[in-house]
Design an enzyme around this catalytic site. Structure first.
Site, PDB file in Angstrom:
ATOM      1  N   GLY A 253       0.811  -1.223   0.000  1.00 26.47           N
ATOM      2  CA  GLY A 253       0.000   0.000   0.000  1.00 26.47           C
ATOM      3  C   GLY A 253       0.838   1.263   0.000  1.00 26.47           C
ATOM      4  O   GLY A 253       2.079   1.213   0.096  1.00 26.47           O
ATOM      5  N   MET A 254       0.160   2.395  -0.076  1.00 26.63           N
ATOM      6  CA  MET A 254       0.845   3.690  -0.126  1.00 26.63           C
ATOM      7  C   MET A 254       1.704   3.902   1.123  1.00 26.63           C
ATOM      8  O   MET A 254       2.886   4.239   1.040  1.00 26.63           O
ATOM      9  CB  MET A 254      -0.184   4.812  -0.277  1.00 26.63           C
ATOM     10  CG  MET A 254       0.389   6.202  -0.422  1.00 26.63           C
ATOM     11  SD  MET A 254      -0.853   7.391  -0.960  1.00 26.63           S
ATOM     12  CE  MET A 254      -1.966   7.402   0.460  1.00 26.63           C
ATOM     13  N   LEU A 255       1.127   3.701   2.292  1.00 23.35           N
ATOM     14  CA  LEU A 255       1.894   3.822   3.531  1.00 23.35           C
ATOM     15  C   LEU A 255       2.859   2.658   3.678  1.00 23.35           C
ATOM     16  O   LEU A 255       3.992   2.839   4.127  1.00 23.35           O
ATOM     17  CB  LEU A 255       0.947   3.888   4.731  1.00 23.35           C
ATOM     18  CG  LEU A 255       1.606   3.872   6.110  1.00 23.35           C
ATOM     19  CD1 LEU A 255       2.536   5.069   6.289  1.00 23.35           C
ATOM     20  CD2 LEU A 255       0.545   3.838   7.208  1.00 23.35           C
TER      21      LEU A 255
ATOM     22  N   ILE B  36      -5.786 -11.821   5.570  1.00 28.34           N
ATOM     23  CA  ILE B  36      -5.957 -11.624   7.015  1.00 28.34           C
ATOM     24  C   ILE B  36      -7.340 -12.052   7.508  1.00 28.34           C
ATOM     25  O   ILE B  36      -7.548 -12.169   8.719  1.00 28.34           O
ATOM     26  CB  ILE B  36      -5.679 -10.166   7.441  1.00 28.34           C
ATOM     27  CG1 ILE B  36      -6.624  -9.178   6.743  1.00 28.34           C
ATOM     28  CG2 ILE B  36      -4.222  -9.816   7.237  1.00 28.34           C
ATOM     29  CD1 ILE B  36      -6.543  -7.761   7.289  1.00 28.34           C
TER      30      ILE B  36
ATOM     31  N   ALA C 172      -5.985  -2.668   4.866  1.00 29.09           N
ATOM     32  CA  ALA C 172      -7.373  -2.300   5.178  1.00 29.09           C
ATOM     33  C   ALA C 172      -8.192  -2.203   3.905  1.00 29.09           C
ATOM     34  O   ALA C 172      -7.646  -2.071   2.806  1.00 29.09           O
ATOM     35  CB  ALA C 172      -7.417  -0.958   5.919  1.00 29.09           C
TER      36      ALA C 172
ATOM     37  N   TYR D 111     -17.172   2.525   6.673  1.00 29.93           N
ATOM     38  CA  TYR D 111     -15.711   2.499   6.776  1.00 29.93           C
ATOM     39  C   TYR D 111     -15.273   2.862   8.195  1.00 29.93           C
ATOM     40  O   TYR D 111     -14.508   2.129   8.839  1.00 29.93           O
ATOM     41  CB  TYR D 111     -15.087   3.459   5.761  1.00 29.93           C
ATOM     42  CG  TYR D 111     -13.605   3.665   5.956  1.00 29.93           C
ATOM     43  CD1 TYR D 111     -12.700   2.642   5.694  1.00 29.93           C
ATOM     44  CD2 TYR D 111     -13.106   4.884   6.416  1.00 29.93           C
ATOM     45  CE1 TYR D 111     -11.334   2.826   5.886  1.00 29.93           C
ATOM     46  CE2 TYR D 111     -11.749   5.072   6.613  1.00 29.93           C
ATOM     47  CZ  TYR D 111     -10.863   4.045   6.348  1.00 29.93           C
ATOM     48  OH  TYR D 111      -9.518   4.221   6.548  1.00 29.93           O
TER      49      TYR D 111
END
Length: 278
Positions: free
Chosen positions: A10-12, A36, A59, A124
């Site tokens: 992911g981006m992070l 997961i 996520a 969300y």
């Protein structure tokens, strides 16, 4: 330390790998290598890696998509996070959970502290908050890191969207009644590198300092990029989306400050660094 990063694609996740690998031994999983939502596989994978700290950065982040697919959002953000927490308990490692400003309803007019009452509006936010609850119920070694308005090199984000729109549009309409703190993923990754060095567990708000509306942020992006474009302020009602957004979600980095960590720089300074490397 041995650090495991779930969601490294992911981006992070990309920035976490870059930042944390400087001083630590890193293992990673991606959406392709670990599901997961499978508790048995999650426990086995974490125990095999045997980390000192696990960063859970995976996520279901499609805020609008969560409204039309709530079961999947819940399965990933709530059940998946529970599974990771159970795996951390089995492996006796600390857990970092990346959470969101969407745990608040946005009715405040001043920054939210870590101890303020949570009240998520949409699917969300509710599923991410349920992940927080699972972690607090299952573990005693955890850092819940709430952040907001993320942008970085390795994923779609508001800055990239604005720059792309400016290539083909003379006028761009941007919402001017939602207020938050844009946060650069490199700065967030660096903050996490600080956190894991001490067992000062708990909930942390971690964002770049200062705040703005999306309209203000767009104006700053074009100003720093020397791009001439007419940015038109519009209301949330004029730009309807499936998921409700908190109108005000500025996070006070209070625990961060109380623990004596250095103030995180302004979003404007961070934006400048981001734009230089595009």
């Amino acid at each position: 330390m041995k650090i495991m990063i779930i969601g490294s694609e992911g981006m992070l996740g990309h920035d976490l790998v870059d930042v944390l690998s400087a001083e630590n031994e890193i293992s990673t999983t991606t959406i392709d290598t670990l599901d997961i939502t499978d508790i048995d596989k999650t426990i086995k994978t974490v125990k095999n890696n045997n980390p000192d700290v696990l960063v859970h950065a995976a996520a279901f982040t499609d805020v609008d998509g969560a409204e039309s697919n709530p079961d999947l959002a819940y399965k990933v953000n709530a059940i998946g996070t529970r599974n990771v927490a159970v795996a951390c308990r089995e492996a006796d490692c600390a857990m970092i959970y990346i959470c969101t400003d969407y745990v608040f309803d946005g009715t405040n007019t001043k920054p939210y502290y870590e101890y303020n009452q949570t009240k998520p509006l949409g699917v969300y936010g509710k599923t991410k908050h349920t992940g927080e609850v699972y972690i607090r119920d299952i573990l005693n070694k955890f850092y819940i890191v709430r952040t907001s308005w993320l942008y970085g090199y390795h994923g779609p984000n508001f800055v990239a969207t604005m720059l792309n729109l400016a290539k083909t549009n003379d006028t761009i309409s941007v919402v001017n009644d939602q207020i938050g703190s844009p946060t650069y993923t490199v700065d967030l990754a660096n903050a996490i590198a600080h956190l894991i060095k001490r067992p000062a567990y708990g909930i942390y708000h971690v964002t770049n300092s200062e705040h703005c509306t999306w309209y203000d942020f767009a104006k700053e992006i074009f100003k720093q990029s020397n791009i001439e474009v007419d940015v038109k302020p519009v209301s949330t009602e004029e730009f309807p989306r499936p998921a409700p957004r908190p109108k005000y979600s500025v996070l006070e980095n209070y625990n961060w400050k109380m623990e004596g960590y250095p103030k995180i720089r302004s979003y404007k300074e961070a934006l400048s660094d981001y734009l230089k490397l595009l």
